[in-house]
Design a protein around this motif. Structure first.
Motif, mmCIF file in Angstrom:
data_model
loop_
_atom_site.group_PDB
_atom_site.id
_atom_site.type_symbol
_atom_site.label_atom_id
_atom_site.label_comp_id
_atom_site.label_asym_id
_atom_site.label_seq_id
_atom_site.Cartn_x
_atom_site.Cartn_y
_atom_site.Cartn_z
ATOM 1 N N SER A 228 0.816 -1.207 0.000
ATOM 2 C CA SER A 228 0.000 0.000 0.000
ATOM 3 C C SER A 228 0.855 1.263 0.000
ATOM 4 C CB SER A 228 -0.929 0.013 1.223
ATOM 5 O OG SER A 228 -1.894 -1.000 1.123
ATOM 6 N N SER A 229 0.224 2.367 -0.387
ATOM 7 C CA SER A 229 0.912 3.649 -0.392
ATOM 8 C C SER A 229 1.129 4.131 1.043
ATOM 9 C CB SER A 229 0.070 4.680 -1.146
ATOM 10 O OG SER A 229 -1.111 4.975 -0.412
ATOM 11 N N ASP A 230 2.040 5.100 1.207
ATOM 12 C CA ASP A 230 2.300 5.675 2.526
ATOM 13 C C ASP A 230 1.022 6.226 3.149
ATOM 14 O OD1 ASP A 230 4.932 5.057 2.259
ATOM 15 O OD2 ASP A 230 5.637 7.103 1.975
ATOM 16 N N ARG B 228 6.795 10.807 19.980
ATOM 17 C CA ARG B 228 7.115 11.349 18.664
ATOM 18 C C ARG B 228 7.920 10.324 17.855
ATOM 19 N NH1 ARG B 228 10.352 14.169 15.380
ATOM 20 N NH2 ARG B 228 9.463 15.968 14.291
ATOM 21 N N GLY B 229 7.524 10.107 16.654
ATOM 22 C CA GLY B 229 8.224 9.174 15.779
ATOM 23 C C GLY B 229 7.644 7.774 15.799
ATOM 24 N N THR B 230 6.899 7.419 16.874
ATOM 25 C CA THR B 230 6.359 6.070 16.971
ATOM 26 C C THR B 230 5.321 5.815 15.888
ATOM 27 O OG1 THR B 230 6.763 5.944 19.346
ATOM 28 C CG2 THR B 230 5.121 4.434 18.443
ATOM 29 N N THR C 22 9.000 7.815 7.156
ATOM 30 C CA THR C 22 9.784 8.780 7.905
ATOM 31 C C THR C 22 8.851 9.731 8.666
ATOM 32 O OG1 THR C 22 9.843 10.391 6.097
ATOM 33 C CG2 THR C 22 11.586 8.702 6.148
ATOM 34 N N PRO C 23 9.321 10.334 9.768
ATOM 35 C CA PRO C 23 8.494 11.298 10.495
ATOM 36 C C PRO C 23 8.017 12.453 9.624
ATOM 37 C CG PRO C 23 10.356 10.633 11.850
ATOM 38 C CD PRO C 23 10.588 10.044 10.486
ATOM 39 N N SER C 24 8.858 12.929 8.690
ATOM 40 C CA SER C 24 8.441 14.048 7.838
ATOM 41 C C SER C 24 7.283 13.654 6.921
ATOM 42 C CB SER C 24 9.625 14.545 6.997
ATOM 43 O OG SER C 24 10.124 13.519 6.155
ATOM 44 N N PHE D 174 3.436 15.208 7.003
ATOM 45 C CA PHE D 174 2.797 15.715 5.784
ATOM 46 C C PHE D 174 1.381 15.156 5.638
ATOM 47 C CE2 PHE D 174 1.698 14.960 1.325
ATOM 48 C CZ PHE D 174 1.740 16.257 0.821
ATOM 49 N N PHE D 175 1.246 13.834 5.801
ATOM 50 C CA PHE D 175 -0.067 13.211 5.612
ATOM 51 C C PHE D 175 -1.017 13.536 6.766
ATOM 52 C CE2 PHE D 175 2.398 10.222 2.832
ATOM 53 C CZ PHE D 175 1.775 10.597 1.654
ATOM 54 N N MET D 176 -0.481 13.697 7.985
ATOM 55 C CA MET D 176 -1.347 14.074 9.101
ATOM 56 C C MET D 176 -1.968 15.451 8.857
ATOM 57 S SD MET D 176 -1.468 11.633 11.340
ATOM 58 C CE MET D 176 -1.871 12.352 12.910
ATOM 59 N N LYS D 177 -1.168 16.373 8.335
ATOM 60 C CA LYS D 177 -1.692 17.706 8.028
ATOM 61 C C LYS D 177 -2.726 17.629 6.901
ATOM 62 C CE LYS D 177 2.467 20.017 9.641
ATOM 63 N NZ LYS D 177 3.738 20.695 9.271
ATOM 64 N N LYS D 178 -2.485 16.753 5.927
ATOM 65 C CA LYS D 178 -3.450 16.573 4.844
ATOM 66 C C LYS D 178 -4.761 16.009 5.389
ATOM 67 C CE LYS D 178 -4.222 14.098 0.495
ATOM 68 N NZ LYS D 178 -3.634 13.198 -0.529
ATOM 69 N N PHE D 179 -4.681 15.004 6.275
ATOM 70 C CA PHE D 179 -5.892 14.420 6.868
ATOM 71 C C PHE D 179 -6.675 15.481 7.644
ATOM 72 C CE2 PHE D 179 -3.711 9.977 7.245
ATOM 73 C CZ PHE D 179 -3.812 9.831 5.875
ATOM 74 N N ARG D 180 -5.939 16.382 8.320
ATOM 75 C CA ARG D 180 -6.625 17.439 9.075
ATOM 76 C C ARG D 180 -7.352 18.389 8.124
ATOM 77 N NH1 ARG D 180 -3.159 21.537 12.683
ATOM 78 N NH2 ARG D 180 -2.285 21.900 10.597
ATOM 79 N N ARG D 181 -6.704 18.773 7.014
ATOM 80 C CA ARG D 181 -7.345 19.669 6.047
ATOM 81 C C ARG D 181 -8.622 19.061 5.488
ATOM 82 N NH1 ARG D 181 -2.131 20.164 3.933
ATOM 83 N NH2 ARG D 181 -2.743 18.966 2.076
ATOM 84 N N LEU D 182 -8.617 17.722 5.331
ATOM 85 C CA LEU D 182 -9.786 17.026 4.793
ATOM 86 C C LEU D 182 -10.860 16.763 5.852
ATOM 87 C CD1 LEU D 182 -7.951 14.418 2.522
ATOM 88 C CD2 LEU D 182 -9.206 16.465 1.775
#
Length: 221
Positions: free
Chosen positions: A140-142, A167-169, A177-179, A183-191
Protein backbone atom coordinates in the motif's frame (compact mmCIF):
# COMPACT_ATOMS: atom_id res chain seq x y z
CA UNK A 1 -15.93 -12.87 6.46
CA UNK A 2 -15.26 -11.14 9.79
CA UNK A 3 -14.62 -13.39 12.76
CA UNK A 4 -16.65 -12.35 15.81
CA UNK A 5 -16.21 -13.91 19.26
CA UNK A 6 -19.39 -15.59 20.47
CA UNK A 7 -21.71 -13.48 22.60
CA UNK A 8 -22.25 -16.35 25.02
CA UNK A 9 -18.93 -15.57 26.64
CA UNK A 10 -17.50 -12.34 28.02
CA UNK A 11 -13.72 -12.25 28.36
CA UNK A 12 -13.89 -9.46 30.92
CA UNK A 13 -16.45 -11.25 33.10
CA UNK A 14 -14.39 -14.42 33.06
CA UNK A 15 -11.02 -12.76 33.69
CA UNK A 16 -12.30 -10.67 36.60
CA UNK A 17 -14.26 -13.48 38.23
CA UNK A 18 -13.15 -15.00 41.51
CA UNK A 19 -10.95 -18.06 41.22
CA UNK A 20 -9.06 -16.84 38.16
CA UNK A 21 -5.34 -16.73 38.91
CA UNK A 22 -4.52 -13.23 37.71
CA UNK A 23 -3.11 -9.87 38.75
CA UNK A 24 -3.43 -6.39 37.27
CA UNK A 25 -0.21 -4.47 36.64
CA UNK A 26 0.03 -0.77 35.74
CA UNK A 27 2.62 0.35 33.15
CA UNK A 28 3.96 3.76 32.17
CA UNK A 29 4.49 4.81 28.52
CA UNK A 30 7.58 3.11 27.03
CA UNK A 31 7.80 0.67 29.96
CA UNK A 32 8.55 -2.95 29.05
CA UNK A 33 5.76 -5.43 29.76
CA UNK A 34 8.21 -8.19 28.84
CA UNK A 35 11.41 -8.38 26.80
CA UNK A 36 12.38 -10.65 23.94
CA UNK A 37 13.91 -13.75 25.54
CA UNK A 38 12.11 -13.40 28.90
CA UNK A 39 10.49 -16.57 30.33
CA UNK A 40 7.03 -17.14 28.84
CA UNK A 41 4.85 -17.67 31.90
CA UNK A 42 1.67 -15.62 31.55
CA UNK A 43 -1.10 -14.83 29.11
CA UNK A 44 -1.79 -11.09 29.09
CA UNK A 45 -4.96 -9.07 28.53
CA UNK A 46 -5.08 -5.31 28.01
CA UNK A 47 -7.65 -3.80 30.35
CA UNK A 48 -6.80 -0.25 29.33
CA UNK A 49 -4.09 1.39 27.21
CA UNK A 50 -2.06 0.23 24.23
CA UNK A 51 0.87 -2.14 23.66
CA UNK A 52 3.28 -2.61 20.78
CA UNK A 53 4.95 -5.93 20.00
CA UNK A 54 8.41 -5.70 18.44
CA UNK A 55 11.25 -8.03 17.51
CA UNK A 56 15.00 -7.43 17.29
CA UNK A 57 17.30 -9.39 14.98
CA UNK A 58 20.78 -10.64 15.90
CA UNK A 59 22.21 -7.68 13.98
CA UNK A 60 20.25 -5.25 16.16
CA UNK A 61 17.55 -4.25 13.67
CA UNK A 62 14.12 -3.77 15.25
CA UNK A 63 10.69 -4.15 13.67
CA UNK A 64 7.21 -3.50 15.07
CA UNK A 65 5.14 -6.66 14.75
CA UNK A 66 1.75 -5.46 15.99
CA UNK A 67 -0.08 -2.75 17.90
CA UNK A 68 -2.75 -3.83 20.36
CA UNK A 69 -5.46 -2.00 22.28
CA UNK A 70 -8.02 -2.57 25.03
CA UNK A 71 -9.66 -6.02 25.34
CA UNK A 72 -6.92 -7.77 23.38
CA UNK A 73 -4.83 -10.77 24.48
CA UNK A 74 -1.11 -11.17 23.84
CA UNK A 75 1.71 -13.41 25.01
CA UNK A 76 -0.33 -16.46 23.96
CA UNK A 77 2.81 -18.34 22.88
CA UNK A 78 3.12 -19.61 26.44
CA UNK A 79 -0.02 -21.72 25.88
CA UNK A 80 1.67 -23.51 22.96
CA UNK A 81 4.79 -24.43 24.91
CA UNK A 82 6.92 -21.41 23.98
CA UNK A 83 9.61 -21.33 26.72
CA UNK A 84 10.74 -17.70 26.12
CA UNK A 85 9.18 -14.63 24.54
CA UNK A 86 9.85 -14.36 20.82
CA UNK A 87 9.00 -10.65 20.80
CA UNK A 88 9.12 -7.72 23.20
CA UNK A 89 5.97 -6.01 24.50
CA UNK A 90 6.08 -2.31 25.42
CA UNK A 91 3.33 -0.05 26.77
CA UNK A 92 2.68 2.84 24.38
CA UNK A 93 0.48 4.75 26.84
CA UNK A 94 -0.44 4.44 30.50
CA UNK A 95 -1.78 0.87 30.53
CA UNK A 96 -3.42 -1.59 32.90
CA UNK A 97 -2.65 -5.18 31.93
CA UNK A 98 -3.99 -8.38 33.37
CA UNK A 99 -1.47 -11.21 33.87
CA UNK A 100 -3.18 -14.63 33.77
CA UNK A 101 -1.27 -17.67 35.03
CA UNK A 102 -0.35 -19.96 32.11
CA UNK A 103 -1.26 -23.26 33.80
CA UNK A 104 -4.56 -21.88 35.04
CA UNK A 105 -5.50 -20.68 31.55
CA UNK A 106 -4.57 -24.04 30.02
CA UNK A 107 -6.82 -25.84 32.53
CA UNK A 108 -9.68 -23.46 31.74
CA UNK A 109 -9.30 -23.95 27.98
CA UNK A 110 -9.47 -27.73 28.47
CA UNK A 111 -12.48 -27.67 30.77
CA UNK A 112 -14.65 -24.80 29.48
CA UNK A 113 -15.64 -25.06 25.78
CA UNK A 114 -17.14 -21.55 25.72
CA UNK A 115 -13.81 -20.06 26.82
CA UNK A 116 -11.89 -22.16 24.32
CA UNK A 117 -14.24 -21.15 21.47
CA UNK A 118 -13.95 -17.47 22.33
CA UNK A 119 -10.18 -17.57 22.62
CA UNK A 120 -9.68 -19.42 19.32
CA UNK A 121 -11.86 -16.95 17.40
CA UNK A 122 -10.17 -13.99 19.10
CA UNK A 123 -6.66 -15.19 18.20
CA UNK A 124 -7.61 -16.10 14.61
CA UNK A 125 -9.09 -12.63 14.10
CA UNK A 126 -5.96 -10.99 15.49
CA UNK A 127 -3.66 -13.11 13.34
CA UNK A 128 -5.71 -12.17 10.26
CA UNK A 129 -5.30 -8.52 11.17
CA UNK A 130 -1.52 -8.87 11.56
CA UNK A 131 -1.39 -10.58 8.15
CA UNK A 132 -3.36 -7.70 6.64
CA UNK A 133 -0.95 -5.25 8.28
CA UNK A 134 2.01 -7.04 6.69
CA UNK A 135 0.39 -7.00 3.23
CA UNK A 136 -0.46 -3.34 3.78
CA UNK A 137 3.17 -2.49 4.56
CA UNK A 138 4.37 -4.33 1.48
CA UNK A 139 1.93 -3.10 -1.14
CA UNK A 140 0.00 0.00 0.00
CA UNK A 141 0.91 3.65 -0.39
CA UNK A 142 2.30 5.68 2.53
CA UNK A 143 -1.00 7.55 2.83
CA UNK A 144 -3.06 4.37 3.11
CA UNK A 145 -0.63 2.77 5.55
CA UNK A 146 -0.85 5.79 7.85
CA UNK A 147 -4.65 5.86 7.62
CA UNK A 148 -4.82 2.16 8.48
CA UNK A 149 -2.45 2.61 11.42
CA UNK A 150 -4.59 5.42 12.84
CA UNK A 151 -7.75 3.34 12.46
CA UNK A 152 -6.17 0.34 14.18
CA UNK A 153 -4.97 2.46 17.10
CA UNK A 154 -8.14 4.46 17.54
CA UNK A 155 -11.39 3.45 19.27
CA UNK A 156 -13.83 1.48 17.18
CA UNK A 157 -16.71 3.90 16.62
CA UNK A 158 -17.61 7.50 16.00
CA UNK A 159 -15.24 10.42 16.18
CA UNK A 160 -13.06 9.45 19.12
CA UNK A 161 -9.80 10.55 20.78
CA UNK A 162 -6.57 8.67 20.18
CA UNK A 163 -4.13 8.22 23.05
CA UNK A 164 -0.93 10.31 22.61
CA UNK A 165 2.06 8.49 21.13
CA UNK A 166 5.78 9.24 21.53
CA UNK A 167 7.12 11.35 18.66
CA UNK A 168 8.22 9.17 15.78
CA UNK A 169 6.36 6.07 16.97
CA UNK A 170 3.40 6.62 14.65
CA UNK A 171 5.73 7.05 11.67
CA UNK A 172 7.66 3.90 12.55
CA UNK A 173 4.43 1.92 12.96
CA UNK A 174 3.29 3.06 9.50
CA UNK A 175 6.68 2.31 7.96
CA UNK A 176 7.63 5.84 6.90
CA UNK A 177 9.78 8.78 7.90
CA UNK A 178 8.49 11.30 10.49
CA UNK A 179 8.44 14.05 7.84
CA UNK A 180 6.20 11.94 5.58
CA UNK A 181 3.90 11.15 8.52
CA UNK A 182 3.65 14.87 9.41
CA UNK A 183 2.80 15.72 5.78
CA UNK A 184 -0.07 13.21 5.61
CA UNK A 185 -1.35 14.07 9.10
CA UNK A 186 -1.69 17.71 8.03
CA UNK A 187 -3.45 16.57 4.84
CA UNK A 188 -5.89 14.42 6.87
CA UNK A 189 -6.62 17.44 9.08
CA UNK A 190 -7.34 19.67 6.05
CA UNK A 191 -9.79 17.03 4.79
CA UNK A 192 -11.54 16.89 8.17
CA UNK A 193 -10.56 13.26 8.72
CA UNK A 194 -8.75 13.92 12.02
CA UNK A 195 -8.33 16.60 14.63
CA UNK A 196 -4.63 17.36 14.91
CA UNK A 197 -2.70 19.72 17.22
CA UNK A 198 0.66 19.43 15.42
CA UNK A 199 2.03 16.64 17.59
CA UNK A 200 -0.65 13.98 18.08
CA UNK A 201 -4.01 13.23 16.49
CA UNK A 202 -6.76 14.43 18.80
CA UNK A 203 -9.74 12.75 17.15
CA UNK A 204 -10.23 10.25 14.35
CA UNK A 205 -13.23 10.44 12.04
CA UNK A 206 -14.36 7.05 10.73
CA UNK A 207 -14.60 8.58 7.24
CA UNK A 208 -10.83 7.97 7.20
CA UNK A 209 -11.88 4.44 6.20
CA UNK A 210 -12.38 5.62 2.64
CA UNK A 211 -8.59 5.76 2.24
CA UNK A 212 -8.16 2.11 3.22
CA UNK A 213 -8.87 -0.65 0.69
CA UNK A 214 -11.55 -3.07 1.87
CA UNK A 215 -9.38 -6.01 0.81
CA UNK A 216 -5.81 -6.49 -0.43
CA UNK A 217 -5.51 -5.85 -4.15
CA UNK A 218 -4.20 -8.59 -6.42
CA UNK A 219 -0.71 -8.13 -7.76
CA UNK A 220 -0.27 -7.85 -11.49
CA UNK A 221 1.22 -10.96 -13.04
Amino acid sequence: MRLTPTRRFSAESFLYSTGVARRIVAYRPDEAVFRQGDPSEHLLFIQDGAVKLSARSNSGRQAIVAMLGPREFFGEGCLAGQPVRGVAATAMTVSAILHVDKEHMLNVLRSKPEVSDFFIVHMLARNMRIEEDLIDHLFSSDERRLARTLLLLGPKSGQEPLAPLPRGTLAKMAGMTPSHADFFMKKFRRLGLIGFDGKNPVTINRSLLRLVPSRPRKMDS
